[in-house]
Write a protein that holds these residues in place. Sequence first.
Motif, PDB file in Angstrom:
ATOM      1  N   ARG A 134      -1.178  -1.527   5.094  1.00 41.43           N
ATOM      2  CA  ARG A 134      -1.999  -2.424   5.909  1.00 41.43           C
ATOM      3  C   ARG A 134      -3.209  -2.889   5.116  1.00 41.43           C
ATOM      4  O   ARG A 134      -3.835  -2.103   4.399  1.00 41.43           O
ATOM      5  N   ALA A 172       8.755   1.158  -3.617  1.00 40.09           N
ATOM      6  CA  ALA A 172       8.268   0.084  -2.758  1.00 40.09           C
ATOM      7  C   ALA A 172       7.130   0.606  -1.892  1.00 40.09           C
ATOM      8  O   ALA A 172       6.973   1.825  -1.710  1.00 40.09           O
ATOM      9  N   CYS A 173       6.327  -0.288  -1.350  1.00 36.12           N
ATOM     10  CA  CYS A 173       5.191   0.140  -0.531  1.00 36.12           C
ATOM     11  C   CYS A 173       4.970  -0.866   0.590  1.00 36.12           C
ATOM     12  O   CYS A 173       5.237  -2.058   0.461  1.00 36.12           O
ATOM     13  N   SER A 174       4.463  -0.350   1.691  1.00 30.57           N
ATOM     14  CA  SER A 174       4.098  -1.158   2.851  1.00 30.57           C
ATOM     15  C   SER A 174       2.743  -0.651   3.330  1.00 30.57           C
ATOM     16  O   SER A 174       2.649   0.440   3.916  1.00 30.57           O
ATOM     17  N   GLY A 198       4.009   4.248   2.682  1.00 30.72           N
ATOM     18  CA  GLY A 198       3.239   3.599   3.728  1.00 30.72           C
ATOM     19  C   GLY A 198       1.835   4.160   3.795  1.00 30.72           C
ATOM     20  O   GLY A 198       1.641   5.378   3.669  1.00 30.72           O
ATOM     21  N   ALA A 204       2.982  -9.337  -4.541  1.00 35.15           N
ATOM     22  CA  ALA A 204       3.152  -8.716  -3.230  1.00 35.15           C
ATOM     23  C   ALA A 204       3.556  -9.793  -2.224  1.00 35.15           C
ATOM     24  O   ALA A 204       3.768 -10.955  -2.582  1.00 35.15           O
ATOM     25  N   VAL A 231      10.739   7.457   3.898  1.00 33.88           N
ATOM     26  CA  VAL A 231       9.410   6.854   3.944  1.00 33.88           C
ATOM     27  C   VAL A 231       8.374   7.932   3.645  1.00 33.88           C
ATOM     28  O   VAL A 231       8.433   9.038   4.204  1.00 33.88           O
ATOM     29  N   ARG A 247       6.455 -14.257   6.153  1.00 31.24           N
ATOM     30  CA  ARG A 247       6.315 -13.494   4.915  1.00 31.24           C
ATOM     31  C   ARG A 247       5.870 -14.448   3.818  1.00 31.24           C
ATOM     32  O   ARG A 247       6.607 -15.357   3.429  1.00 31.24           O
ATOM     33  N   THR A 274       9.941   4.457   0.309  1.00 31.60           N
ATOM     34  CA  THR A 274       8.872   3.487   0.502  1.00 31.60           C
ATOM     35  C   THR A 274       7.586   4.218   0.881  1.00 31.60           C
ATOM     36  O   THR A 274       7.612   5.125   1.711  1.00 31.60           O
ATOM     37  N   SER A 322       0.917  -9.766  11.587  1.00 34.59           N
ATOM     38  CA  SER A 322       1.484  -9.377  12.879  1.00 34.59           C
ATOM     39  C   SER A 322       0.415  -9.493  13.949  1.00 34.59           C
ATOM     40  O   SER A 322      -0.745  -9.110  13.745  1.00 34.59           O
TER      41      SER A 322
END
Length: 288
Positions: free
Chosen positions: A189, A185-187, A165, A236, A100, A219, A163, A241
């Motif tokens: 906020r 890949a990316c996550s 973040g 995307a 990550v 999702r 990934t 949450s």
Amino acid sequence: MTTAQGGYPPVHRWVKPGLGPTPTTGVVTIAWAVLCLLVAHRVTAAALARALAAEHAGAGRSCLRRGRRWWSGPALAQGLRSPACIRVALPVLARDQSVVGALDTTRRGPWEGWLAGRVIAGRPLPIGWAVIPSPWPKGRFRVTTLALSQQLQPACPTEVRWTLGADRGLPSARLFAQVRQGGTACSVRWRWRDWALVDRVYAPVRAHLAAGRLGVGQRTAATRGRGPVEQPRVAAAIVVSAAVVTPPRHQQTPGTARARAPRAKPHAPPHKHQQGRTPTPPSAVAQR
């Protein structure tokens, strides 16, 4: 611990492979700077001068001049430094731990720093960084973010999937497009006021939540961007949450709360009658 106890040869053997075609004099200088930094735990010229062995630099004033010269020399390009740092960091990860990368900003006085690195044992290991003055010059925030992520992607070995973040404030359609184009890949906020296309409706995230197009724990497929060059369309998924993040125990003290209060006050939402500014108090005649 002193520099003699730390040992120059081990540091030199560790630093040299990561510097590639750097001249021998530069490798020696960087090895001494790293050794003194490990001993002093500070980056000021005085701390590094005290950590430097006197028999290698002469009198105290000579040590101080030598420490200052280290920071005035030519800078190492991140294209040379980042791949070496990543190769050293990857073996530290556990076999079952995913790779990550974290991207965030931090403010130090009149400067704003961008930090990007690998997450190891729950903490980011800085590998690339950029600095701009604070307050930010107009148009520099997104350009700096894109440049840093573009430097970080090619530095990772091609056989390693990772990934990215990032916190809210950093995401943009161009960042998503650049990261996905590199196969990463990316996550990230999102803020409530960020816009996205959900069920053929282009609206802020807050509006999607109010209309029921987004659900907690679900999702949902979405698209970021409208299509122009500055806002490319990127596929995307949004996950809402409702979890409340609890700070670590060492950040739940009264001292931490007092330190956070001044930083949280400017971000507090203004009252409706303020319209984004602080009103003047009424006069004595008006109060009557």
